[in-house]
Design an enzyme around this catalytic site. Structure first.
Site, short mmCIF file in Angstrom:
data_model
loop_
_atom_site.label_atom_id
_atom_site.label_comp_id
_atom_site.label_asym_id
_atom_site.label_seq_id
_atom_site.Cartn_x
_atom_site.Cartn_y
_atom_site.Cartn_z
N GLY A 1685 0.81 -1.20 0.00
CA GLY A 1685 0.00 0.00 0.00
C GLY A 1685 0.85 1.26 0.00
N CYS A 1686 0.16 2.40 -0.11
CA CYS A 1686 0.85 3.69 -0.14
C CYS A 1686 1.53 3.98 1.18
CB CYS A 1686 -0.15 4.80 -0.46
SG CYS A 1686 -0.82 4.75 -2.12
N SER A 1687 2.79 4.43 1.10
CA SER A 1687 3.56 4.88 2.26
C SER A 1687 3.54 3.85 3.39
CB SER A 1687 3.02 6.22 2.77
OG SER A 1687 3.10 7.21 1.78
N SER A 1688 3.50 2.58 3.03
CA SER A 1688 3.43 1.54 4.06
C SER A 1688 4.72 1.40 4.84
CB SER A 1688 3.06 0.19 3.42
OG SER A 1688 3.88 -0.08 2.31
N VAL A 1721 2.03 5.61 -3.89
CA VAL A 1721 2.24 5.02 -5.22
C VAL A 1721 0.88 4.84 -5.89
CG1 VAL A 1721 4.38 3.84 -4.64
CG2 VAL A 1721 2.22 2.72 -4.18
#
Length: 1778
Positions: A1685-1688, A1721
């Site tokens: 996931g985004c900014s994980s 992303v």
């Protein structure tokens, strides 16, 4: 005989005739001159054994077989041939006996037993005892039953024994006889008489073989056998034969005194057995004879004592047999007395045996005590049966005594009634004490009925207690029988019997009435619960005044019971209000009833029974009290009742507001659950958003009229004390310590006047606690002196004693005197473990919480004071968190979860207003708020902001519900400080404005009340864009009280708490102004605050002195010391920043044009410990220090700067980044030892500055730190902000430089992840508390705790030694690179990069790379990165697809350029330091060889470590880099140096600070194809090593099993392309489990991490909405986590704090590896990356495929290979498939 050798003996013994014929042949051969062979006899014996085992063998046949066996046995013995094994013949004869016994023929069994007995005796005479012999003997006992068992009582050669358990016989023969008797019973022998008669043969043989007179052993053996024979005969009723045995024994053993007592006891046992038989006569004479025989037991020897003990067992067995018989009549009383004498003698014998029992003989002592208990129980049962039969007689006796009272004169009647009462109670109590409650009630009931008739309480000569106890015994007997209705009737009877003295003596009967009523409630008898005392007394026609007094006493009795008596009190009050109506003229009594009714309605809901509320009731009471006429008689009572009414008016108002607050919170929570959650692509702000609540903007509303007024006067002692204590607790709850102190001082004065030392000491302890809260000297010594004058046997005394100890320890902590010998801190720290603190009382848990807060205070002291043990607590935040948890648990226990807004669905708990619950409720709430304040301050200091904010918000909610304005304002100021720490200036300002509203609302400033009444408009946008904008009020930064004079009497100036709170508000506001850039206003506020602090302290010191009185020394008020220190620290920090900026602007002139070819070398600052080269030099020098043993820094004279010019200076390269290599010790350098820069021919791409031949700048000599170096212990991480600790470590590393590389590397390793260490220590501590009894797990957690603990001593030699040992624990082939960005300015980012390389078996290397004056400073790289991320988010707003893609491709190119800049411009040639060491041993050899050759060329270096690092990265260096390196290091042999370059190997672990962690270092060309992971610090790497050692089944050890995979795919159900890409694939994988398109449960998420090897998440963020980070950190993760996931994997850096993110929670949970993205992303591109990674890795053809290798390959899968492909990084350690 030869004819018998081949005979089949089994077939020949098939019939009796054949057996007899075989016997004749055997006898004929036996009689010959030569004996038969033993083999023939052996075969005959075995044939006999086999024949007896067959079922068809009759009695005649059995006798013939046994005769044949006897002849064969004689033949076997006569043959004199050695048997094959010991006891060979005896074992055969044992089986013969066993088979004969199985036939059931007694004569045959006896015959076989005698044969075996003879052989065993013969064996015993010629052989020593053995285990086989004992086994054969024991087996023979088991086989020989009935009459033949006596034949098995063999005498052995062992001496007598002295047993301590039955049987007590000392001779072996007697003990074997007992065993034979036991076996006979077990095998259902015919009768005990038969066995007894069999023993007669043994006695006869003993008598015949004994000397005359017999010896003592022979006589004792005879006596013991006689005793056993008598026991067996008496069991069968053969008493005559038993008496004959006694006479025979007396004639044999003689008449000595010792034998006489034993024989007398035996004779008494036989007579008792005869007497206890049917129609046997009286047992008294026999018991008397037995008791007399035991009279000389104290003088008996050991063996005679045991004979007496066994004789007692004989007698008690007869008594037990009688007791078990249900047809026996009770024993006569005289017999019971004789039995008592016997039991006393028996107990004396057992006591003597207990004395001689060994201490370790646990079993023997237990058996003796059991016998003692059974004997006493026997007597009790017999005595109870006897006295129970006398019940009718006792009742008749009491009746006759009562009848005899009639007709007597009054004086005589009183005298004999006194005697009758005493006798009746004694008789009834005999039954009651034996649990014969029915009999006890029958005796007392008759007497109590007569007492009412004769008006017994009218006699003053009779003490009322003598009559009361008869009634009390009757009521309690009914209670025990469960006859509660009869018990209530007895209470009424008791009450009416008082007649004229009912007002004087009603307390005890009414108290019992109330307790019986509560018993009926417990048993569910609702009809009895509704029964009232007024109804029961209605038939007795009491006058109204008496009835009112009785009902008030009933109300008081209910209030004293520690149970829920609300319904009962309500019923009584209804009766009272009915009697005391306004028309009756009893207005005063009615007002008192209404106050009591308010107390009931305040905590109970009777809406169905009345419309009156608690506030209505108390208001009506005040109205009635005002209408009561005043007089001298009722003045004190009116004052008391009015004081109670005013107090409960405040309490009821507070409770009403509390209920409203709870209801409002529940409504908001219900609405919040219904509303949809705002969508965010990542989880960076998820936890902080969870903590924000709408109530902070709209829910802070107070009824400011509920402030507590002055303390009113009260009248009665009990009511005065209770009222003052509740009032003081309420003052503490409202944060008014001076008013609370005044209340406790009044309690002290009252208790002192009454001589109540415990009450005085308790009040002084509370005053001391308040003074310590104000940081003043305490009255602890005076409290301890009062405590010494009290009785020390009560729980209250022990509680106060421990409280005084805790307070004294707190006083020593406050004065930093814990290291003194007289300090009691060690005892106080462990007082939570004393047995008294294991009580369930809430006050003990509150004291334990106080001890934990004291422990936190102790751990917060400077390290030099930490000399005492702190009971296992490592950090103050863990101790304080435990104290908070304990207080919170008490609140939940008292009031339920609604008060704290707990999310747990626990059963609803209703507050019960009984006992001290009301007082403890306010006390624990005040303690909880105080503990929360300290905890928030402490957690903010160590920068655990998430938890600090959570505690702060919970405290604000609680303060709002309690209408605690001051606490709410205080926590709002704390929250503003938390927001300021995270650089959230707007939120901080908004919280300050809320606090300002609350502060100035209490001053009467109506303008401020109107200005800030709309609490919603601060941060929210207008909902309707067409509406007119709201005019915001001017930001008010100063409180009005600053302009007030020092002696101003206003609320803010005259109250200590409000004054200190206002000063805190001002200081926080000033720091916010400084952070916002308003330096002038911020400095002005700080100056005004410090000036005000100078006047506040002295004013309240005088006020405090007046309250304490002149007898105490003037207190030193230090409440504002921390505030003043914080103000001066802010001034110093601002001044340092200004100075640093000024120096930076002067030292950074405009960059010169590049066209200038020739430059003069500039001198460097001689105070710089790094020995930097000239920043303008074309090729900055390398300064390499020789390797040596680490040395302690010392002061050295500075070396003058040397300048060297070369002819190649004109062709110098463009400006380069200077750097310094820190190696081991640094000896003084001379000019000849320094290397010169190489001559450069043309331009080169190398970023590696080297020193060699040619022109250039020479680096200055080494600089040393002062003789007394700084230490980070001065800002210990256990007590100071993590940011300060980290920065001090970095500055100390800068100051130490290359003087001590070990220390430098240690300091830099310490400077990262300070907050994460604190969080992990807290988690480890919680796990340790939960697993105290699991030794293995506890040891592992203790090792982790020691690993992550902070050093209290700073940089000491032992710390550096420990760090060196830790370096050796780094796994082989792993290179740890610590990258930190250092700045001398406290608040700036800086441009100096420190790169530390740590490896196992190599000395640490630290490189300093200043980038400030280069083309691309590192700060600009960070700014460019932030700009890319911002523009990427802005691009999401594009509506045109082409524009969106153009922007994305442009950003991708910028990200590519940034990554290249990191590698080429920032690191340059020092990218080699990031590469793992090669495994080829030739590299080390060549580096060592090259080092020796360089020394011949003038190089002074001795350690080849640097050469290995440089040569290891040769493949990644450009030709220009290699040429510059070869010429610089080895001018004579550059080609040889080039040939030595090798390929790198191993793995790299990056440890990045908070500034550098967001950059994609892994995507640099030098690291792209290498296995690179990240970790927060070196200690986490070592923790993985410890975990691998403890968990051998970890995936780090065995690899990942792909079939054990759990996936979460598109949980928000809004990523359709992602679901379409992976769903069919994931669902088709064998063994995979997961959830698609929906939210998994918490249990599924935890199982995914705990039970699987691989966890795949494909959704938004890191899945924090599915399983929050706090829960993850508490787990022990097993699975490898792939979070797409985004900014994980991003860490959010807020303000100057360390980065926080869910990836750190996974690492704290021990997750082997976490893959995540550094920034947001797009779904399709990251799906391409995930698909390429998973298909290549999971489908790898060879086993053991490493994940990191395929990560690098998958970066090329996305379209945007840098903007998306560079985002994924890995935290943890390298993992691979199985």
């Amino acid at each position: 005989m030869n004819r018998l050798k081949g005979t089949d003996f089994v077939s020949r013994t098939a019939s009796p005739e054949g057996t007899e014929e075989l016997l004749r042949e055997l006898l004929v051969n036996t009689g010959a001159l030569s004996p038969p062979p033993s083999t023939v006899c052996d075969r005959v014996l075995r044939a006999c054994v086999q024949r007896l085992a067959e079922p068809g063998c009759g009695l005649t046949h059995t006798d013939a077989v046994l005769a044949l066996a006897e002849a064969a046995c004689r033949g076997f013995v006569t043959a004199a041939t050695a048997p094959p094994s010991p006891l060979y013949l005896e074992k055969i004869l044992y089986y013969l006996l066993k088979n004969a016994a199985a036939r059931g023929h007694r004569s045959a069994c006896r015959r076989a037993a005698e044969l075996l007995h003879a052989q065993l005796c013969a064996h015993q005479q010629s052989h020593a005892p053995s285990a086989d012999f004992s086994a054969v003997v024991h087996s023979s006992f088991c086989s020989a039953v009935g009459p033949c068992a006596s034949c098995c009582c063999w005498r052995t050669r062992r001496g007598p024994v002295l047993p301590l358990e039955p049987p007590f016989f000392t001779s072996q023969t007697a003990r074997q006889a007992v065993l034979a008797a036991t076996l006979s019973k077990a095998h259902h022998a015919p009768s005990s008489a038969c066995f007894g008669r069999e023993l007669r043969g043994i006695l006869t043989s003993l008598r015949e073989g004994a000397a005359r007179p017999p010896s003592l052993p022979q006589a004792l053996c005879f006596l013991e056998l006689a005793l056993e024979q008598c026991r067996q005969l008496c069991q069968s009723g053969c008493h005559g034969e038993a008496e004959a045995v006694v006479r025979d024994a007396r004639g044999f053993v003689g008449g000595s005194e010792a034998f006489g007592e034993a024989l007398a006891l035996l004779e008494a046992g036989v007579q008792l057995s005869r007497a206890l038989a049917p129609n046997g006569g009286s047992a008294g004479p026999a018991l008397a004879q037995a008791a007399a025989a035991l009279g000389g037991a104290a003088k008996a020897s050991g063996r005679f004592l045991r004979v007496l003990a066994e004789g007692c067992q004989f007698i008690t067995a007869s008594l037990h047999q009688r007791a078990r018989s249900s047809q026996q009549q009770p024993m006569p009383r005289d017999n019971v007395l004789q039995l008592c004498a016997f039991v006393r003698g028996h107990c004396r014998v057992l006591g003597l045996l207990l004395r001689v029992a060994p201490p370790d003989g646990v079993k023997q002592r237990l058996v003796l005590k059991q016998l003692l208990y059974h004997s006493l129980q026997l007597f009790t049962s017999v005595a109870c049966d006897t006295f129970r039969s006398s019940q009718v007689l006792l009742v008749d006796t009491v009746m006759q005594m009562l009848e005899a009272l009639e007709g007597l004169p009054q004086r005589e009647q009183a005298k004999y009634l006194d005697i009758t009462a005493s006798c009746t109670f004694k008789l009834a109590y005999v039954f009651y004490s034996q649990n014969l409650h029915k009999e006890a009630s029958s005796v007392s009931e008759l007497f109590c009925q007569r007492l009412k008739q004769i008006d017994a309480f009218r006699f003053p000569e009779i003490p009322p207690e003598k009559l009361h106890r008869c009634f009390r015994l009757q009521v309690e007997s009914y209670q025990k029988l469960g006859l509660l209705e009869s018990a209530l009737a007895s209470c009424v009877q008791w009450l009416t019997s008082l007649r004229g003295r009912v007002g004087e003596l009603l307390a005890e009967p009414i108290g019992l009435w109330a307790r019986v009523k509560m018993d009926s409630v417990k048993q569910g008898a609702e009809d009895l619960r509704l029964r009232t005392l007024k109804e029961e007394l209605s038939a007795h026609h009491l006058d109204a005044d008496t009835l009112v007094a009785v009902l008030f006493a009933e109300l008081k009795a209910y209030k004293s019971i520690r149970a829920d008596t609300g319904q009962e009190r309500y019923n009584v009050l209804c009766d009272l209000l009915e009697i005391c109506s306004e028309d009756s003229g009893r207005l005063h009594e009615r007002a008192a009833c209404l106050v009591e009714l308010a107390q009931v309605l305040c905590y109970h809901n009777y809406a169905q029974q009345t419309d009156c509320s608690a506030l209505d009731s108390v208001h009506e009471a005040l109205r009635l009290l005002d209408s009561v006429p005043r007089s001298a008689e009722n003045r004190e009572q009116l004052l008391d009742d009015r004081a109670q009414a005013l107090l409960w008016l405040y309490i009821c108002t507070l409770e009403s507001k509390l209920e409203e607050g709870i209801a409002r919170e529940q409504r908001v929570k219900a609405l919040g659950q219904k509303s949809l959650e705002d969508f965010e692509p990542n989880d960076l702000n998820y936890e902080s958003r969870l903590q924000e609540d709408a109530f902070l903007n709209s829910g802070i509303s107070f009824n400011l009229l509920t402030e507590l007024g002055e303390i009113p006067a009260v009248r009665s002692v009990e009511q005065t004390t209770a009222s003052l204590r509740v009032t003081a607790a309420l003052y503490r709850l409202m944060d008014k310590p001076l008013q609370a102190m005044e209340s406790y001082l009044l309690v002290r004065a009252l208790c002192s006047a009454l001589g109540d030392n415990l009450g005085t000491a308790g009040a002084l302890c509370q005053v001391t606690k308040l003074l310590l809260q104000l940081e003043c000297p305490s009255l602890c010594q005076e409290a301890e002196s009062c405590l010494q004058r009290t009785d020390g046997g009560s729980d209250s005394y022990l509680l106060l004693q421990q409280t005084c100890l805790v307070l004294r320890s707190q006083l020593y902590c406050a004065s930093h005197r814990v290291s003194l010998p007289e300090s009691p801190f060690v005892s106080a720290a462990v007082c939570s473990r004393i047995p008294a603190l294991q009580k369930t009382a809430k006050v003990w848990y509150m004291l334990q919480a106080q001890v934990l807060q004291l422990t936190a205070t102790y751990l917060s002291l400077p390290p030099s004071h930490l000399s005492c043990s702190h009971a296992g607590w490592k950090t103050p935040e863990t101790a304080l968190s435990e104290a908070h948890r304990l207080l919170r648990g008490i609140v939940l226990l008292l009031m339920g979860s609604n008060v704290l807004g707990s999310h747990k669905s626990a059963a609803d708990i209703r507050f019960i207003d009984c006992g001290d619950n009301v007082l403890q409720k306010w006390q624990v709430l005040a303690d909880l708020l105080g503990c929360s304040e300290h905890l928030v301050v402490l957690l903010s200091g160590v920068e655990v902001m998430c938890k600090a904010k959570a505690f702060c918000l919970e405290a604000i909610k609680l303060a709002v519900k309690l209408q605690a304005v001051r606490w709410c304002a205080s926590f709002l100021v704390l929250k503003a400080q938390l927001e300021l720490q995270q650089s959230e200036l707007e939120l901080s300002h908004w919280n300050l404005q809320q606090a300002l509203f609350l502060l100035e609302s209490g001053t009467g400033d109506s303008g401020m009340r109107l200005e800030f009444v709309a609490m919603v408009s601060g941060l929210e946008k207008a909902d309707d864009l067409s509406s007119s904008p709201q005019l915001k009020p001017k930001r008010k930064r100063r409180l009005a009280f600053l302009a007030h004079p020092a002696a101003c009497p206003c609320c803010l100036c005259s109250d200590l708490t409000l004054s200190s709170l206002c000063l805190r508000w001002l200081l926080c506001c000033a720091r916010g102004e400084l952070a916002a850039g308003s330096a002038a206003e911020g400095l002005g506020l700080i100056q005004a605050t410090l000036q005000r602090c100078g006047t506040v302290g002295p004013r309240f010191t005088v006020l405090l002195q007046d309250k304490l009185g002149s007898g105490h020394e003037a207190p030193a008020l230090r409440l504002l010391d921390d505030l003043v220190a914080t103000g001066y620290a802010a001034l110093a920090l601002h001044s340092l920043d200004c100075k640093a900026r000024a120096q930076g602007s002067v030292a950074s002139p405009a960059r010169k044009p590049r066209g200038k070819k020739k430059q003069q070398a500039k001198s460097t600052d001689t105070d710089d410990a790094f020995a930097l080269g000239d920043s303008d030099s074309k090729v900055p020098p390398i300064v390499v220090r020789p390797a040596a043993v680490p040395c302690t820094p010392c002061q050295k004279p500075s070396c003058p700067l040397a300048k060297t010019y070369t002819r190649g200076a004109a062709m110098s390269l463009r400006p380069r980044a200077p750097f310094t290599v820190f190696s081991e010790a640094s000896p003084p350098l001379s000019k000849s030892q320094l290397l010169k820069a190489p001559k450069a021919c043309g331009k080169t791409r190398s970023r590696l500055p080297v020193s060699g031949a040619g022109g250039g700048q020479v680096a200055p000599g080494a600089r040393c730190s002062p003789a007394t170096p700084l230490s980070p212990s001065s800002a210990s991480a256990t007590a100071h902000p993590a940011q300060l600790y980290s920065q001090l470590c970095q500055l100390l590393a800068l100051a130490t430089g290359d003087q001590d590389p070990i220390t430098t590397a240690y300091l830099l390793a310490e400077s990262v992840s300070v907050t994460t260490r604190h969080q992990l220590l807290s988690i480890i501590h919680k796990k340790l508390q939960m697993l105290l009894h699991t030794i293995h797990t506890t040891c592992h957690l203790t090792e982790l705790q020691d690993l992550f603990s902070f050093s209290p001593t700073g940089v000491e030699p032992q710390e550096c030694t420990s760090f060196s040992e830790q370096l050796q624990q780094i796994p082989a082939g792993v290179t740890v690179c610590v990258l930190t960005l250092v700045s001398i300015q406290p608040t700036s980012v800086g441009d100096t990069l420190l790169l530390t390389r740590l490896e196992r078996g190599s000395a640490p290397i630290t490189v300093r790379i200043p980038t400030a004056h280069t083309k691309t400073p590192l700060s600009s790289v960070l700014s460019d990165f932030d700009s890319i991320q911002k523009e990427q988010k802005d691009a999401n707003g594009y509506t045109e697809k082409r524009a969106w893609w153009l922007c994305r491709f442009e950003l991708d190119q910028r990200m590519k350029n940034l990554i290249e800049t990191l590698e080429m411009q920032v690191l340059g040639c020092w990218k080699a330091a990031l590469l793992p060491a090669a495994q080829d041993p030739l590299l080390a050899e060549e580096a060592a060889r090259l080092c020796a050759q360089l020394q011949q060329c003038g190089w002074w270096g001795k350690d080849p470590t640097l050469l290995k690092v440089l040569l290891n990265a040769a493949a990644l260096l450009s030709p220009a880099d290699v040429q510059a390196l070869a010429v610089g290091l080895c001018p004579a042999q550059p080609s040889r140096a080039r040939l030595l370059l090798q390929e790198p190997g191993g793995s790299v672990i990056l440890v990045l600070d908070k500034h550098l962690q967001k950059l994609p270092w892994e995507s640099m060309a030098c690291l792209r194809d290498l296995p690179v992971t990240r970790l927060p610090s070196l200690r986490f790497l070592l923790s993985y090593t410890l975990t691998q050692r403890q968990q051998t089944n970890s995936v780090l050890c065995r690899g990942i099993d792909p079939s054990r995979t759990f996936y979460v795919l598109n949980p928000q159900n809004n990523l359709s392309s992602t679901e379409e890409c992976f769903r069919s694939w994931f669902e088709s994988e064998p063994g995979w489990r997961g959830v698609t398109g929906s939210v998994p449960s918490q249990e599924q998420m935890q199982a995914a991490l705990l039970e699987h090897d691989l966890y795949i998440y494909a959704g938004h963020g890191a899945g924090a909405r599915l399983l929050d980070g706090q829960t993850i950190s508490q787990l022990q993760c097993r699975a490898v986590a792939l979070l797409f996931g985004c900014s994980s994997a991003a860490l959010a850096v807020r303000g100057s704090l360390e980065g926080t993110g869910i990836v750190l929670k996974y690492i704290m949970a021990g997750c082997p590896l976490v893959l995540g993205n550094l920034w947001d992303v797009t779904d399709r591109d990251i799906d391409r990356y995930a698909e390429a990674l998973l298909r290549a890795w999971l489908g790898a053809p060879r086993p053991g495929a490493p994940l990191l290798h395929y990560m690098a390959e998958a970066r090329r899968a996305p379209r945007l290979q840098h903007l998306i492909g560079a985002a994924p990084v890995a935290y943890g350690l390298p993992v691979a498939l199985q």
